[in-house]
Design a protein around this motif. Structure first.
Motif, PDB file in Angstrom:
ATOM      1  N   ASP A 100      44.938  35.488  53.134  1.00 26.81           N
ATOM      2  CA  ASP A 100      44.236  35.680  51.780  1.00 26.81           C
ATOM      3  C   ASP A 100      43.226  36.958  51.861  1.00 26.81           C
ATOM      4  O   ASP A 100      43.447  37.762  51.059  1.00 26.81           O
ATOM      5  N   TYR A 102      44.985  40.068  52.967  1.00 27.23           N
ATOM      6  CA  TYR A 102      44.962  41.086  52.148  1.00 27.23           C
ATOM      7  C   TYR A 102      45.707  40.856  50.669  1.00 27.23           C
ATOM      8  O   TYR A 102      45.669  41.602  49.898  1.00 27.23           O
ATOM      9  N   LEU A 103      45.566  40.269  50.457  1.00 25.63           N
ATOM     10  CA  LEU A 103      45.754  39.469  48.488  1.00 25.63           C
ATOM     11  C   LEU A 103      44.671  40.141  48.268  1.00 25.63           C
ATOM     12  O   LEU A 103      44.727  40.023  46.802  1.00 25.63           O
ATOM     13  N   VAL A 104      43.293  40.297  49.171  1.00 32.20           N
ATOM     14  CA  VAL A 104      42.139  40.363  47.751  1.00 32.20           C
ATOM     15  C   VAL A 104      42.073  41.984  47.844  1.00 32.20           C
ATOM     16  O   VAL A 104      41.139  42.241  47.352  1.00 32.20           O
ATOM     17  N   GLN A 105      42.402  42.622  48.508  1.00 30.60           N
ATOM     18  CA  GLN A 105      42.757  44.463  48.883  1.00 30.60           C
ATOM     19  C   GLN A 105      43.392  44.872  47.522  1.00 30.60           C
ATOM     20  O   GLN A 105      44.403  44.699  47.318  1.00 30.60           O
ATOM     21  N   PRO A 106      42.445  46.412  47.492  1.00 31.58           N
ATOM     22  CA  PRO A 106      43.929  47.253  46.613  1.00 31.58           C
ATOM     23  C   PRO A 106      45.314  47.846  47.133  1.00 31.58           C
ATOM     24  O   PRO A 106      44.826  49.112  46.869  1.00 31.58           O
ATOM     25  N   LYS A 107      45.582  47.276  48.082  1.00 34.65           N
ATOM     26  CA  LYS A 107      46.390  48.277  48.191  1.00 34.65           C
ATOM     27  C   LYS A 107      47.836  46.572  48.222  1.00 34.65           C
ATOM     28  O   LYS A 107      47.742  45.989  47.976  1.00 34.65           O
ATOM     29  N   VAL A 109      49.953  44.678  49.288  1.00 34.96           N
ATOM     30  CA  VAL A 109      50.271  43.483  50.616  1.00 34.96           C
ATOM     31  C   VAL A 109      50.602  43.738  51.117  1.00 34.96           C
ATOM     32  O   VAL A 109      51.081  43.563  52.898  1.00 34.96           O
TER      33      VAL A 109
ATOM     34  N   THR B  71      41.281  35.399  41.864  1.00 35.35           N
ATOM     35  CA  THR B  71      41.004  36.309  42.914  1.00 35.35           C
ATOM     36  C   THR B  71      42.207  36.838  43.404  1.00 35.35           C
ATOM     37  O   THR B  71      42.469  38.186  43.786  1.00 35.35           O
ATOM     38  N   GLY B  72      43.318  36.101  42.557  1.00 36.16           N
ATOM     39  CA  GLY B  72      44.651  37.180  43.101  1.00 36.16           C
ATOM     40  C   GLY B  72      45.516  36.598  43.877  1.00 36.16           C
ATOM     41  O   GLY B  72      46.521  36.501  44.569  1.00 36.16           O
ATOM     42  N   ILE B  73      44.671  35.151  44.934  1.00 38.12           N
ATOM     43  CA  ILE B  73      45.604  35.224  46.220  1.00 38.12           C
ATOM     44  C   ILE B  73      46.485  34.591  45.891  1.00 38.12           C
ATOM     45  O   ILE B  73      47.925  34.211  46.632  1.00 38.12           O
ATOM     46  N   ARG B  92      47.076  42.121  40.326  1.00 40.72           N
ATOM     47  CA  ARG B  92      46.333  42.168  41.221  1.00 40.72           C
ATOM     48  C   ARG B  92      45.266  43.090  42.036  1.00 40.72           C
ATOM     49  O   ARG B  92      44.063  42.830  42.469  1.00 40.72           O
ATOM     50  N   LYS B  93      46.066  44.237  42.351  1.00 41.71           N
ATOM     51  CA  LYS B  93      45.294  45.766  42.739  1.00 41.71           C
ATOM     52  C   LYS B  93      44.048  45.970  41.806  1.00 41.71           C
ATOM     53  O   LYS B  93      43.472  45.995  42.460  1.00 41.71           O
ATOM     54  N   ALA B  96      41.245  44.457  42.309  1.00 44.67           N
ATOM     55  CA  ALA B  96      40.866  44.133  43.807  1.00 44.67           C
ATOM     56  C   ALA B  96      39.589  45.491  43.595  1.00 44.67           C
ATOM     57  O   ALA B  96      39.092  45.470  43.915  1.00 44.67           O
ATOM     58  N   TYR B  97      39.885  46.081  42.705  1.00 44.25           N
ATOM     59  CA  TYR B  97      39.041  47.304  42.703  1.00 44.25           C
ATOM     60  C   TYR B  97      37.512  46.966  42.426  1.00 44.25           C
ATOM     61  O   TYR B  97      36.384  47.435  43.139  1.00 44.25           O
ATOM     62  N   THR B 101      34.715  39.873  47.239  1.00 41.77           N
ATOM     63  CA  THR B 101      35.118  38.360  47.703  1.00 41.77           C
ATOM     64  C   THR B 101      34.265  38.426  49.368  1.00 41.77           C
ATOM     65  O   THR B 101      34.430  38.915  50.314  1.00 41.77           O
ATOM     66  N   ILE B 125      39.967  51.511  51.923  1.00 38.23           N
ATOM     67  CA  ILE B 125      40.956  50.433  51.218  1.00 38.23           C
ATOM     68  C   ILE B 125      40.871  50.256  50.554  1.00 38.23           C
ATOM     69  O   ILE B 125      41.264  50.060  48.743  1.00 38.23           O
ATOM     70  N   TYR B 126      39.509  50.895  49.516  1.00 36.45           N
ATOM     71  CA  TYR B 126      38.980  50.526  47.961  1.00 36.45           C
ATOM     72  C   TYR B 126      39.212  52.442  47.765  1.00 36.45           C
ATOM     73  O   TYR B 126      38.321  53.002  46.980  1.00 36.45           O
TER      74      TYR B 126
END
Lengths: 264, 291
Positions: A100, A102-107, A109, B71-73, B92-93, B96-97, B101, B125-126
């Motif tokens: 989870d 990793y999946l909510v990061q904009p990178k 996966v 949230t794309g999970i 998804r990416k 996420a920006y 969460t 990360i962002y």
């Protein structure tokens, strides 16, 4: 595109730095882990020294070639566990629904997951592998090939672990099979391919990728062979692409989880 | 303008079934049996920008599954989802920006690092620059009062301090929508109140849309105006907290009056006592259980 790759690299480097920092919290444990891994590997060489006192070659390998075999296996295994240690415990992440964060990061996966952990004792494996090959005096060309095959070996070991780990999206308890297959591959890689025949040889070349990760490369370092050289490069690319494709296919089946957990 | 649009959202999980004991285990190997569980079943709703919504229901109702699809999970089996005009499955990416969460039961922070180092990691990360990250850390540390422990490793922080840091980490990139899944779980009443106040402040000052799931009635009453109750993967109620309470108050008054009429003691009729939101939710959950 280039900026995205640069930003992804920045995160990977930070992640590796923080992993190292975590492992180095206790300096004594860190140093003993690395040193004992070197000693552990070195102790196994003693049996080969004794064996080569009794025979001139084993499975068509001289003692120098055995050193190349050990050097390349240790360096590839070490580098894959320094850079992509999480590939080797991917099953656990999938089964326990730990993807989870990793999946909510904009990178990416997969890149984020693979680089999220470092096995510090693997530094000992890597250093031992490099030292062993240097001791064989492979020459500039030979050393360059060793470095290149360390990269392809790292890719093959990581992709193999990733492929098996990704099967956890479909099958439960793949973590056991993943662990056994990967450790089996590494164990077989430290023996000369000449002692395997028939079905076992076929399996070790095409199912458990020891042949392409270590045996072919050692043959190429000892005596260059273009066909084998390109076969290794091609196999490393094909296995990596397949493993990535299987991971992303499986990710659509990811079921997450509600276990209480912490990022340790 | 709508921040979240959900139409006919569905998600089914296939779960293995096994009879009791060793015999059941052997039978399960020879004849594996599975059962389909519809975690989310044709859910539709929308959330306005800047709104604070409580998305609640009993355990296993489908709350977390819904939040994970938003949230794309998780990939939905059917239906349509748009968060800030973005499909979480396709982009998804990109999404996420723009979202943050906080999963109260799952720690996102590295426990061996200090909150400051963690925030710098989340800044990377962002894709925030060093300067942007430093400015944002300074601003949020001030607002969430983290300065006293920002250089203490996360593993040495109290639960309340850690949750505040979790929220700050999820806000580092100024998200437009914040998904909070049980953000106050395990906190003492004072810390809960502080966290709620900070969430309210953030909504007020940055116009952040809040999508909250919680079993804590205090969270719902003090933060949200609107409430969606789900059970068995379906929406059973979508109303304002105020209307829900007033509706139950009226219903209760009518019941008390009817009972006093029946017993012939109409003259003893008194006004129905105030009913709390917790009692209302228990009543709704129980009536759903009874079918």
């Amino acid at each position: 595109m280039l900026t995205a790759a640069k930003n992804q690299l920045r995160v990977c480097l930070l992640s590796m730095k923080y992993n190292m920092m975590r492992e180095m919290v206790n300096k004594v444990t860190f140093l003993t882990n690395v040193c004992f891994m070197v000693l552990n590997n070195a102790s196994i060489l003693v049996q080969w020294i004794i064996l080569f006192r009794l025979r001139e070659d084993v499975g068509g390998y001289t003692f120098r070639e055995i050193l190349f075999l050990w050097g390349l296996t240790a360096a590839s295994f070490g580098l894959s566990h320094i850079l992509f240690a999480r590939a080797f415990s991917l099953s656990d992440l999938i089964i326990r629904g730990k993807l989870d964060s990793y999946l909510v990061q904009p990178k990416n996966v997969l890149v984020s997951v693979l680089t999220s952990s470092t096995d510090i004792s693997a530094i000992g494996d890597f250093l031992y592998g490099v030292a062993l090959v240097c001791a064989c005096r492979p020459g500039v060309g030979g050393f360059f090939l060793f470095l290149l095959f360390t990269v392809t070996g790292t890719a093959i070991f990581t992709a193999f672990a990733l492929l098996l780990g990704s099967l956890s999206f479909w099958f439960v308890r793949m973590d056991i099979l993943q662990g056994q297959m990967v450790m089996g591959a590494v164990s077989f890689a430290t023996y000369p391919d000449g002692i395997f025949e028939g079905i076992s040889r076929f399996l070790l070349y095409f199912i458990v990728p020891v042949g392409m990760a270590v045996w072919y490369p050692v043959h190429v370092i000892v005596s260059f062979h273009a066909g084998m050289f390109f076969a290794v490069l091609g196999y490393a690319c094909a296995l990596s692409v397949t493993a990535v494709a299987v991971f992303y296919r499986g990710l659509k089946r990811y079921a997450s989880g509600n276990l209480m957990e912490a990022r340790m | 303008m709508q921040a979240i649009t959900v139409e006919n959202l569905s998600k089914t999980f296939r779960v293995k079934r096994k009879e009791k004991g060793m015999r059941g285990s052997i039978k399960a190997i020879l004849h594996p049996q599975t059962e389909e569980i519809r975690a989310v079943n044709g859910v539709s709703f929308s959330v306005d920008e800047g709104e604070m919504l409580a998305f609640i229901g009993p355990n296993g109702a489908g709350k977390s599954t819904t939040i994970k699809m938003l949230t794309g999970i998780l990939y939905p089996d059917g239906g349509r989802v748009e968060v800030l005009g973005i499909d979480p499955m396709k982009k998804r990416k990109q999404l996420a920006y723009r979202i943050g969460t906080v999963f109260g039961q799952k720690e996102q922070l590295w426990t061996h690092l200090t909150p400051y180092d963690n925030f710098r990691f989340f800044g990377a990360i962002y894709d925030l620059s060093e300067r942007e990250t430093e400015e944002r850390i300074a601003e949020l540390s001030e607002r969430f009062e983290l300065n006293a422990f920002i250089d203490t490793p996360v593993r040495n922080l109290s639960l309340g301090q850690r949750i505040r840091c979790e929220i700050v980490a999820s806000l580092i990139h100024k998200p437009k929508v914040l998904f909070l899944d049980e953000p106050t779980i395990g906190l003492d009443p004072v810390v809960k109140e502080n966290v709620r106040e900070l969430i309210k402040q953030m909504n007020r000052e940055e116009h952040t849309t809040i999508f909250l799931t919680s079993h804590d009635v205090g969270d719902i009453e003090k933060l949200c105006r609107r409430i969606i109750i789900v059970n068995d993967g379906q929406i059973v109620l979508d109303d304002s907290v105020e209307r829900l309470k007033s509706h139950y108050q009226d219903k209760m008054a009518a019941d008390v009056y009817a009972r006093s009429q029946e017993s012939g003691m109409a003259e003893k009729y008194e006004e129905a006592p105030n009913i709390s939101l917790e009692e209302i939710l228990v009543d709704i959950y129980r009536s759903e259980e009874d079918g």
